[in-house]
Design an enzyme around this catalytic site. Structure first.
Site, PDB file in Angstrom:
ATOM      1  N   ASP A  82       0.832  -1.214   0.000  1.00 30.42           N
ATOM      2  CA  ASP A  82       0.000   0.000   0.000  1.00 30.42           C
ATOM      3  C   ASP A  82       0.864   1.260   0.000  1.00 30.42           C
ATOM      4  OD1 ASP A  82      -2.430  -1.374   0.038  1.00 30.42           O
ATOM      5  OD2 ASP A  82      -2.295  -1.658   2.205  1.00 30.42           O
ATOM      6  N   GLU A 117      -5.661   9.723   4.490  1.00 31.14           N
ATOM      7  CA  GLU A 117      -5.992  10.668   5.552  1.00 31.14           C
ATOM      8  C   GLU A 117      -5.106  11.903   5.505  1.00 31.14           C
ATOM      9  OE1 GLU A 117      -2.604   9.064   6.256  1.00 31.14           O
ATOM     10  OE2 GLU A 117      -3.935   7.575   7.079  1.00 31.14           O
ATOM     11  N   TYR A 162      -4.099   4.265   9.458  1.00 31.71           N
ATOM     12  CA  TYR A 162      -3.759   4.912  10.741  1.00 31.71           C
ATOM     13  C   TYR A 162      -5.025   5.124  11.582  1.00 31.71           C
ATOM     14  CZ  TYR A 162      -0.975   8.267  13.573  1.00 31.71           C
ATOM     15  OH  TYR A 162      -0.308   8.930  14.561  1.00 31.71           O
TER      16      TYR A 162
HETATM   17  P1  NAP Z   1       4.325   2.785   6.768  1.00 30.85           P
HETATM   18  O1  NAP Z   1       4.342   3.356   8.133  1.00 30.85           O
HETATM   19  O2  NAP Z   1       5.592   2.182   6.235  1.00 30.85           O
HETATM   20  O3  NAP Z   1       3.176   1.655   6.608  1.00 30.85           O
HETATM   21  C1  NAP Z   1       1.980   1.742   7.244  1.00 30.85           C
HETATM   22  C2  NAP Z   1       1.184   0.435   7.111  1.00 30.85           C
HETATM   23  O4  NAP Z   1      -0.153   0.835   6.758  1.00 30.85           O
HETATM   24  C3  NAP Z   1       1.644  -0.568   6.040  1.00 30.85           C
HETATM   25  O5  NAP Z   1       1.484  -1.882   6.545  1.00 30.85           O
HETATM   26  C4  NAP Z   1       0.662  -0.323   4.904  1.00 30.85           C
HETATM   27  O6  NAP Z   1       0.420  -1.485   4.081  1.00 30.85           O
HETATM   28  C5  NAP Z   1      -0.591   0.009   5.680  1.00 30.85           C
HETATM   29  N1  NAP Z   1      -1.607   0.757   4.934  1.00 30.85           N
HETATM   30  C6  NAP Z   1      -1.470   1.836   4.117  1.00 30.85           C
HETATM   31  N2  NAP Z   1      -2.668   2.216   3.651  1.00 30.85           N
HETATM   32  C7  NAP Z   1      -3.583   1.356   4.173  1.00 30.85           C
HETATM   33  C8  NAP Z   1      -4.986   1.234   4.064  1.00 30.85           C
HETATM   34  N3  NAP Z   1      -5.722   2.081   3.329  1.00 30.85           N
HETATM   35  N4  NAP Z   1      -5.606   0.252   4.767  1.00 30.85           N
HETATM   36  C9  NAP Z   1      -4.904  -0.597   5.530  1.00 30.85           C
HETATM   37  N5  NAP Z   1      -3.579  -0.524   5.680  1.00 30.85           N
HETATM   38  C10 NAP Z   1      -2.919   0.436   5.006  1.00 30.85           C
HETATM   39  O7  NAP Z   1       3.868   3.975   5.819  1.00 30.85           O
HETATM   40  P2  NAP Z   1       3.522   3.979   4.291  1.00 30.85           P
HETATM   41  O8  NAP Z   1       3.683   2.605   3.733  1.00 30.85           O
HETATM   42  O9  NAP Z   1       4.245   5.126   3.648  1.00 30.85           O
HETATM   43  O10 NAP Z   1       1.952   4.328   4.355  1.00 30.85           O
HETATM   44  C11 NAP Z   1       1.511   5.590   4.787  1.00 30.85           C
HETATM   45  C12 NAP Z   1       0.330   5.314   5.671  1.00 30.85           C
HETATM   46  O11 NAP Z   1       0.795   4.746   6.892  1.00 30.85           O
HETATM   47  C13 NAP Z   1      -0.423   6.534   6.123  1.00 30.85           C
HETATM   48  O12 NAP Z   1      -1.366   6.938   5.154  1.00 30.85           O
HETATM   49  C14 NAP Z   1      -1.063   6.067   7.414  1.00 30.85           C
HETATM   50  O13 NAP Z   1      -2.390   5.630   7.221  1.00 30.85           O
HETATM   51  C15 NAP Z   1      -0.235   4.866   7.831  1.00 30.85           C
HETATM   52  N6  NAP Z   1       0.305   5.057   9.181  1.00 30.85           N
HETATM   53  C16 NAP Z   1      -0.131   4.216  10.139  1.00 30.85           C
HETATM   54  C17 NAP Z   1       0.255   4.410  11.446  1.00 30.85           C
HETATM   55  C18 NAP Z   1      -0.286   3.495  12.490  1.00 30.85           C
HETATM   56  O14 NAP Z   1      -1.062   2.604  12.135  1.00 30.85           O
HETATM   57  N7  NAP Z   1       0.080   3.695  13.752  1.00 30.85           N
HETATM   58  C19 NAP Z   1       1.142   5.442  11.781  1.00 30.85           C
HETATM   59  C20 NAP Z   1       1.579   6.272  10.762  1.00 30.85           C
HETATM   60  C21 NAP Z   1       1.157   6.091   9.451  1.00 30.85           C
HETATM   61  P3  NAP Z   1       1.557  -2.193   3.212  1.00 30.85           P
HETATM   62  O15 NAP Z   1       2.277  -3.103   4.165  1.00 30.85           O
HETATM   63  O16 NAP Z   1       0.811  -2.959   2.154  1.00 30.85           O
HETATM   64  O17 NAP Z   1       2.442  -1.111   2.647  1.00 30.85           O
END
Ligand code: NAP
Length: 267
Positions: free
Chosen positions: A51, A126, A167
């Site tokens: 993703d 988001e 997130y």
């Molecule tokens: P990352 O921190 O390396 O990966 C974040 C995780 O979120 C990865 O496992 C990614 O899937 C998953 N993901 C992304 N979009 C998703 C969706 N729509 N539904 C379910 N899971 C999803 O960051 P990144 O790969 O650059 O992705 C950016 C995204 O990370 C942001 O948009 C935010 O939503 C998310 N994030 C999450 C957190 C948290 O959960 N605490 C904190 C910061 C950011 P893949 O393994 O397939 O890449």
């Protein structure tokens, strides 16, 4: 296939690069033109990775109208529809128009500083609004122009339906079926004491309402993060968050079911 120009984006892993060269050979053998450089000007965009790679691609191409399909090389893969071993089936389905386009909504914000600078950011998952790390942030929130709350805490996140599983979900927000067009406002560590009163759960807004955020005058640094891309601002006067008119057209097989995907990935 004559006149079908395909652009393939990939993340930097060796596996994704190997999958890219394997798919390129297959596509050329079937008569497709595959761009040698990354280009957003194509009839089909293929994105190999997880993703994260998908988000990077749609940002590079500024939320293209072009149909896009994700090939998952071992990640969570909410957007990534196809496994490399299923690529032959994908091509047959693609040629027979045996797929649907999932039209995903996006969220945007407009940041106005006291110097009059206006900047826009768009997110597929988001937009978060936070302060300096380890400091709480305080701002007035309005919905549709009407004052609602004075928020205090780490910040707020405004998720699209498609981003509700990212997130937003980790913060305790709700999973939303992407067929519902709405914005979910989820607090990050809200304070709810006699000193500060903030909503402690997510609120859901129809997509025609705008969320207004006015930071307290003492807030001298604000961070806007759209899909993981962070931009810092000083002297922010106002931020408006709303649904954007940009969409992403994601290719899904006809047996795609959002809730099956949620079950597969989360339970
Ligand atoms: P990352 O921190 O390396 O990966 C974040 C995780 O979120 C990865 O496992 C990614 O899937 C998953 N993901 C992304 N979009 C998703 C969706 N729509 N539904 C379910 N899971 C999803 O960051 P990144 O790969 O650059 O992705 C950016 C995204 O990370 C942001 O948009 C935010 O939503 C998310 N994030 C999450 C957190 C948290 O959960 N605490 C904190 C910061 C950011 P893949 O393994 O397939 O890449």
């Amino acid at each position: 296939m004559e006149n079908t120009i395909i652009s393939i984006f990939t993340n930097e892993t060796e596996l994704s690069k190997d999958v890219k060269s394997m798919l390129t050979k297959k596509l050329i053998n079937r008569g497709y033109t595959v761009m040698s450089e990354y280009s957003c000007d194509a009839s089909l965009i293929i994105c190999i990775g997880g993703d994260g790679a998908f988000l990077e691609t749609i940002h590079k191409c500024d939320f293209p109208d072009t149909p896009i399909v994700g090939i998952n090389t071992g990640h969570l893969g909410f957007f990534q529809e196809v496994l490399p071993e299923d690529f032959d089936k994908f091509i047959v389905d693609y040629e027979n128009n045996d797929y649907t386009l999932q039209k995903l909504s996006t969220v945007m914000c407009t940041v106005t500083t006291s110097e009059g600078t206006v900047n826009r950011h768009t997110g597929l998952n988001e937009i978060t609004i936070t302060g300096r790390k380890s400091y709480s942030i305080h701002f007035d929130i309005s919905i549709g122009g009407k004052p609602i709350e004075k928020f205090s805490g780490d910040g707020i996140l405004v998720a699209t339906s498609a981003g509700s599983t990212a997130y937003n979900y980790s913060l305790g927000g709700s999973i939303v079926d992407p067929r519902l067009e709405l914005l979910q406002v989820t607090p990050l560590a809200p304070m709810n004491t006699t000193a500060y009163r903030s909503f402690t759960s997510s609120i859901l807004l129809p997509d025609d309402l705008t969320l207004g955020v006015i930071p307290e005058s003492s807030e001298n640094r604000i961070y806007i993060t759209n899909d993981g891309i962070e931009t810092g601002y000083s002297n922010v006067k106002e931020i408006e968050v709303s649904a954007s008119d940009k969409h992403v057209n994601l290719i899904r097989f006809n047996d795609y079911d959002f809730w099956n995907k949620v079950k597969d990935k989360f339970l």
